[in-house]
Design a protein around this motif. Structure first.
Motif, PDB file in Angstrom:
ATOM      1  N   ALA A 176       0.813  -1.220   0.000  1.00 48.82           N
ATOM      2  CA  ALA A 176       0.000   0.000   0.000  1.00 48.82           C
ATOM      3  C   ALA A 176       0.846   1.270   0.000  1.00 48.82           C
ATOM      4  N   HIS A 177       2.073   1.182   0.449  1.00 51.42           N
ATOM      5  CA  HIS A 177       2.908   2.378   0.598  1.00 51.42           C
ATOM      6  C   HIS A 177       3.918   2.490  -0.532  1.00 51.42           C
ATOM      7  N   ARG A 178       4.259   3.740  -0.850  1.00 50.86           N
ATOM      8  CA  ARG A 178       5.203   4.008  -1.936  1.00 50.86           C
ATOM      9  C   ARG A 178       6.398   4.778  -1.383  1.00 50.86           C
ATOM     10  N   PRO A 179       7.577   4.585  -1.947  1.00 51.01           N
ATOM     11  CA  PRO A 179       8.749   5.347  -1.481  1.00 51.01           C
ATOM     12  C   PRO A 179       8.645   6.826  -1.844  1.00 51.01           C
ATOM     13  N   SER A 180       9.088   7.671  -0.922  1.00 52.61           N
ATOM     14  CA  SER A 180       9.146   9.113  -1.173  1.00 52.61           C
ATOM     15  C   SER A 180      10.376   9.435  -2.009  1.00 52.61           C
ATOM     16  N   ASP A 181      10.537  10.715  -2.368  1.00 45.25           N
ATOM     17  CA  ASP A 181      11.731  11.111  -3.119  1.00 45.25           C
ATOM     18  C   ASP A 181      12.995  10.840  -2.303  1.00 45.25           C
ATOM     19  N   GLU A 182      12.934  11.115  -1.001  1.00 41.22           N
ATOM     20  CA  GLU A 182      14.092  10.829  -0.141  1.00 41.22           C
ATOM     21  C   GLU A 182      14.370   9.330  -0.091  1.00 41.22           C
ATOM     22  N   ASP A 183      13.301   8.536  -0.013  1.00 43.91           N
ATOM     23  CA  ASP A 183      13.472   7.078  -0.006  1.00 43.91           C
ATOM     24  C   ASP A 183      14.121   6.606  -1.305  1.00 43.91           C
ATOM     25  N   ARG A 184      13.740   7.207  -2.422  1.00 43.68           N
ATOM     26  CA  ARG A 184      14.321   6.830  -3.714  1.00 43.68           C
ATOM     27  C   ARG A 184      15.829   7.117  -3.741  1.00 43.68           C
ATOM     28  N   ARG A 185      16.223   8.224  -3.125  1.00 49.25           N
ATOM     29  CA  ARG A 185      17.659   8.534  -3.056  1.00 49.25           C
ATOM     30  C   ARG A 185      18.382   7.487  -2.201  1.00 49.25           C
ATOM     31  N   ASP A 186      17.729   7.064  -1.133  1.00 50.41           N
ATOM     32  CA  ASP A 186      18.329   6.014  -0.306  1.00 50.41           C
ATOM     33  C   ASP A 186      18.389   4.686  -1.058  1.00 50.41           C
TER      34      ASP A 186
ATOM     35  N   ALA B 209      21.861   2.749  -1.562  1.00 50.28           N
ATOM     36  CA  ALA B 209      22.013   1.393  -1.031  1.00 50.28           C
ATOM     37  C   ALA B 209      22.200   0.376  -2.149  1.00 50.28           C
ATOM     38  N   ALA B 210      21.567   0.619  -3.302  1.00 51.17           N
ATOM     39  CA  ALA B 210      21.726  -0.295  -4.436  1.00 51.17           C
ATOM     40  C   ALA B 210      23.164  -0.282  -4.934  1.00 51.17           C
ATOM     41  N   LYS B 211      23.767   0.899  -5.008  1.00 53.33           N
ATOM     42  CA  LYS B 211      25.167   0.987  -5.435  1.00 53.33           C
ATOM     43  C   LYS B 211      26.073   0.248  -4.464  1.00 53.33           C
ATOM     44  N   ALA B 212      25.816   0.416  -3.164  1.00 56.43           N
ATOM     45  CA  ALA B 212      26.640  -0.253  -2.153  1.00 56.43           C
ATOM     46  C   ALA B 212      26.445  -1.762  -2.204  1.00 56.43           C
ATOM     47  N   ALA B 213      25.194  -2.206  -2.371  1.00 57.80           N
ATOM     48  CA  ALA B 213      24.920  -3.639  -2.424  1.00 57.80           C
ATOM     49  C   ALA B 213      25.573  -4.289  -3.641  1.00 57.80           C
ATOM     50  N   GLU B 214      25.622  -3.559  -4.755  1.00 58.56           N
ATOM     51  CA  GLU B 214      26.254  -4.113  -5.954  1.00 58.56           C
ATOM     52  C   GLU B 214      27.756  -4.307  -5.737  1.00 58.56           C
TER      53      GLU B 214
ATOM     54  N   GLY C  17      20.961   9.047   2.566  1.00 60.82           N
ATOM     55  CA  GLY C  17      21.995   8.973   1.552  1.00 60.82           C
ATOM     56  C   GLY C  17      23.322   8.443   2.048  1.00 60.82           C
ATOM     57  N   ARG C  18      23.391   8.079   3.329  1.00 61.57           N
ATOM     58  CA  ARG C  18      24.623   7.566   3.941  1.00 61.57           C
ATOM     59  C   ARG C  18      24.489   6.069   4.177  1.00 61.57           C
ATOM     60  N   ILE C  19      25.475   5.312   3.746  1.00 58.75           N
ATOM     61  CA  ILE C  19      25.460   3.872   3.976  1.00 58.75           C
ATOM     62  C   ILE C  19      25.808   3.612   5.437  1.00 58.75           C
TER      63      ILE C  19
END
Length: 292
Positions: free
Chosen positions: A151-161, A165-170, A186-188
């Motif tokens: 039911a919930h969607r990520p906010s713009d701040e969530d998208r930045r996170d 996090a995707a870059k770090a996980a890769e 924005g901080r890992i």
């Protein structure tokens, strides 16, 4: 070619580690008309499989596995569930088909990362004359799809996170260390190691309670398949416990790689996420500039 076709039409076996994934895989196979045989890994499998034919087996018992594969007419094997420990030297029992691989197998078991170990295990199983298939081939309904799943969607701040996090996980995955990362503002703040996702999230909760992580910003967990990973084993998996730990850690949501991650108990998990105010979404790393 005829031999390969015969293997693929053989009976399916499920090698079951810990967690609910082996149950869902076995049930999906039965629903598709299969009669799966379940190998319950000793000291790992924690679910009950009375409804299925099967036996307990040691993690390193390749000789016992080989004999049963032949006796039960098994041509395909799917590996599912967690394995917390590697076998000790005395627990490894091999047969002629795998003995030529033993030196490299032992080196990998002792020193290799998780992906290297899983690749070696797949090779050892295939040396017994069977095909190893992915859990997603047996239970495709478990795969995450792209976009918000609850039911919930990520906010713009969530998208930045999510991006961070995707870059770090890769990067983490390329090092064959883990599959998950947490970004807050924005901080890992956390990377998954051998302890697994849930215990990583407990660390995040502890860090937040100690004031080491901002209480004003929530953050996001991202889990990705390792770039070099054989997708027949150990796809990123999330479920009810992931939601509980993410909520306890104060996160805004969870993002997993669509088509390359599994969601266990989807309806119950999404209901729990909705109730906790968390978003759950599938991200597509192939979308330029956007993830979903």
């Amino acid at each position: 070619m005829a031999e390969t076709a015969a293997r693929r039409t053989g009976r399916l076996a499920v090698i079951a580690g810990s967690g609910m994934l082996p149950v869902f895989v076995a049930e999906a196979a039965r629903a598709a008309g299969e009669n799966p045989f379940v190998f319950r890994l000793k000291n790992e499998a924690d679910q009950r499989f009375e409804a299925f034919e099967g036996v307990p087996i040691g993690v390193g018992d390749m000789a016992g596995l080989s004999a049963l594969l032949k006796a039960k007419g098994i041509g395909r094997v799917v590996m599912s569930g967690g394995v917390r420990r590697r076998p000790h030297f005395g627990e490894i029992h091999v047969n002629l088909r795998s003995i030529l691989k033993l030196p490299s197998a032992l080196r990998t078991l002792l020193a290799g990362g998780d992906d290297a170990v899983l690749t070696m295990v797949i090779k050892l199983i295939e040396a017994q004359g069977v095909d190893v298939v992915g859990a997603q081939e047996i239970a495709p309904g478990l795969l995450a799809t792209t976009g918000p799943l609850g039911a919930h969607r990520p906010s713009d701040e969530d998208r930045r996170d999510i991006q961070a996090a995707a870059k770090a996980a890769e990067v983490l995955g390329r090092l064959d260390v883990g599959q998950g990362a947490v970004s807050v503002g924005g901080r890992i703040v956390a990377l998954e190691g051998v302890e697994g996702t849930d215990r990583m999230l407990k660390r995040v909760a502890d860090l937040r309670s100690e004031g080491r992580i901002s209480s004003r910003r929530k953050g996001v967990l991202v889990k990705l398949c390792k770039p070099q990973q054989d997708v027949r084993a150990d796809l990123p998996t999330v479920g009810l416990s992931t939601v509980a730990e993410a909520s306890h850690a104060g996160l805004a949501g969870i993002a997993v790689e669509s088509g390359r991650a599994l969601i266990i108990e989807r309806d119950a998990m999404l209901a729990a996420a909705d109730a906790a105010g968390l978003f759950v979404c599938g991200i597509d790393l192939g979308l330029p500039g956007e993830l979903m």
